[in-house]
Design an enzyme around this catalytic site. Structure first.
Site, PDB file in Angstrom:
ATOM      1  N   CYS A 160     158.137  36.347 -51.519  1.00 18.16           N
ATOM      2  CA  CYS A 160     158.272  37.526 -52.356  1.00 18.16           C
ATOM      3  C   CYS A 160     158.842  37.440 -53.603  1.00 18.16           C
ATOM      4  O   CYS A 160     158.590  38.162 -54.516  1.00 18.16           O
ATOM      5  CB  CYS A 160     159.251  38.555 -51.315  1.00 18.16           C
ATOM      6  SG  CYS A 160     160.685  37.693 -50.792  1.00 18.16           S
ATOM      7  N   SER A 197     161.746  24.326 -54.966  1.00 15.61           N
ATOM      8  CA  SER A 197     161.791  24.575 -53.574  1.00 15.61           C
ATOM      9  C   SER A 197     160.470  25.324 -53.029  1.00 15.61           C
ATOM     10  O   SER A 197     159.590  25.757 -53.807  1.00 15.61           O
ATOM     11  CB  SER A 197     162.926  25.690 -53.397  1.00 15.61           C
ATOM     12  OG  SER A 197     162.565  27.025 -53.932  1.00 15.61           O
TER      13      SER A 197
END
Length: 208
Positions: A160, A197
């Site tokens: 998201c 990440s």
């Protein structure tokens, strides 16, 4: 100095998000008109991190404003998060799950990854609203866009936060060239992603 000379473009993320939020409101209204409860998102909070608690509060306010249901479950011991998460996975009345990290931080798990990564992959793809579970991440990197090939009626979720960055970039003048084929709108552009990440950096790089 002109705006162009400064090299920056200010964008209002709230304005960009509004059409998507309006679409959700309309769908929720149709459900309610049909006598069906709005979807329920359960948040799991098991830390005292001020940022996580504030994020949980913002989540509740936003969902309530859009007509969705939200339930925050606070756990005293982080070790209980996995059991609570699996309980939510199996509960037909729970439609979405969000875990407010960090829970264990970068403490390693028996699987080799961090314990927080392990928890992230424990969320069922049926309840994952962030697009970060193993199923969705793997499909992103393999460019698998649907869960039910070959019918192709159930789209995979994209991570998201990374997706929100893409949606913002789409509105920036000169950034997207829509005259080019889909998948090549940013061809020729140079993008620097300062993050690697699995939550933001790597998915964003793959999507761009």
């Amino acid at each position: 100095m002109t705006e162009a000379a400064r090299g920056g473009t200010k964008v209002n993320a709230g304005t960009i998000a509004e059409p998507f939020r309006e679409e959700i409101r309309l769908k929720v209204k149709k459900l309610k008109d049909a006598g069906i409860d709005a979807p329920l998102l359960v948040g799991l909070l098991a830390n005292n991190d001020p940022s996580a608690r504030q994020y949980a509060e913002w989540t509740g306010k936003t969902l309530t404003a859009d007509g969705l249901r939200y339930e925050l479950r606070t756990l005293d011991d982080p070790i209980d998060v996995e059991a609570s998460l699996r309980e939510c996975n199996d509960d037909p009345n729970v439609h979405g799950i969000i875990v407010y990290y960090p829970i264990f931080g970068q403490v390693e798990s028996f699987s080799g990854a961090s314990q927080d990564d392990y928890l992230r992959d424990t969320v069922s793809h049926k309840c994952d609203v962030e697009g970060l579970c193993h199923t969705y991440r793997t499909n992103l990197y393999r460019n698998v866009r649907f869960l039910d090939y070959p019918n192709n009626t159930r789209k995979c979720l994209l991570p998201c936060t990374a997706l929100s960055v893409v949606k913002i970039l789409e509105t920036v003048p000169t950034c997207y060239d829509r005259s080019k084929p889909v998948g090549r709108h940013m061809e020729g552009q140079t993008v620097t992603v300062i993050n690697r990440s699995e939550i933001v950096g790597r998915p964003l790089a793959a999507m761009l």
